[in-house]
Design a protein around this motif. Structure first.
Motif, mmCIF file in Angstrom:
data_model
loop_
_atom_site.group_PDB
_atom_site.id
_atom_site.type_symbol
_atom_site.label_atom_id
_atom_site.label_comp_id
_atom_site.label_asym_id
_atom_site.label_seq_id
_atom_site.Cartn_x
_atom_site.Cartn_y
_atom_site.Cartn_z
ATOM 1 N N ALA A 1 0.837 -1.209 0.000
ATOM 2 C CA ALA A 1 0.000 0.000 0.000
ATOM 3 C C ALA A 1 0.867 1.252 0.000
ATOM 4 N N GLU A 2 1.929 1.246 0.776
ATOM 5 C CA GLU A 2 2.835 2.399 0.807
ATOM 6 C C GLU A 2 3.556 2.565 -0.529
ATOM 7 N N ARG B 1 1.131 4.191 -2.857
ATOM 8 C CA ARG B 1 0.999 5.630 -2.569
ATOM 9 C C ARG B 1 2.164 6.418 -3.153
ATOM 10 N N GLN B 2 3.375 5.899 -2.951
ATOM 11 C CA GLN B 2 4.560 6.577 -3.481
ATOM 12 C C GLN B 2 4.523 6.645 -5.005
ATOM 13 N N VAL C 1 1.871 6.682 -6.944
ATOM 14 C CA VAL C 1 0.852 7.651 -7.358
ATOM 15 C C VAL C 1 1.360 9.072 -7.149
ATOM 16 N N ARG C 2 2.093 9.327 -6.082
ATOM 17 C CA ARG C 2 2.641 10.668 -5.851
ATOM 18 C C ARG C 2 3.682 11.044 -6.903
#
Length: 169
Positions: A133-134, A137-138, A140-141
């Motif tokens: 999940a992390e 997130r990274q 997508v950022r």
């Protein structure tokens, strides 16, 4: 002239008012009202106990929801890893057919692609759901446009799979 006597007007008795009801007011009305309100409010200790019970229940619910989501995510990760592994096997199995029909060089490309997909599956299987999940997130950022495109493509593929799955049943 003769004076005529007017009959004397009968005097009307004064209007009799009914006797007023005695209004018994408590001697101290201001003191009685706050006591009634004070009795209606729970004591401070009861309020604190209720608040702590609600907080405790909410924390329990949050923990239960987190565990349920984590279990579902782990199950989804396992299925995805299995699906990616199946794709790798499918590519590797078709490499022999590609060798025969198109040429050995293209069969080697298929094997290389199968190795890359298999490596991705093993990396995904080795990571925990929270780490995945992390990583997402990274990603997508760093590149939101690619993430949106990938999400659209995955959604399209899943929609096609769901539609074709319904016809087979």
């Amino acid at each position: 002239m003769a004076e005529t006597k007017r009959p004397a007007a009968a005097s009307k008795p004064a209007a009799v008012r009914p006797a007023a009801k005695p209004t018994a007011k408590p001697a101290n009305t201001k003191a009685a009202a706050p006591r009634a309100v004070a009795k209606a409010q729970p004591s401070k200790g009861t309020t604190d106990n209720a608040k702590s019970k609600v907080k405790s229940d909410m924390n329990d619910f949050k923990a239960q929801a987190t565990d349920t989501v984590r279990a579902a995510a782990t199950k989804g990760k396992d299925r995805a890893t299995e699906a990616v592994g199946s794709i790798s096997k499918l590519i590797r199995d078709s490499a022999g057919t590609i060798d025969d029909n198109v040429g050995k060089q293209y069969g080697d490309y298929a094997r290389s692609a199968a190795d890359m997909v298999e490596g991705f599956a093993s990396k995904m299987d080795a990571k925990d759901v929270d780490v995945l999940a992390e990583d997402a997130r990274q990603f997508v950022r760093r590149s939101p446009a690619v993430a949106i495109g990938a999400a659209a493509a995955i959604g399209f593929v899943l929609a096609r799979l769901v539609r074709s799955g319904g016809k087979d049943a």
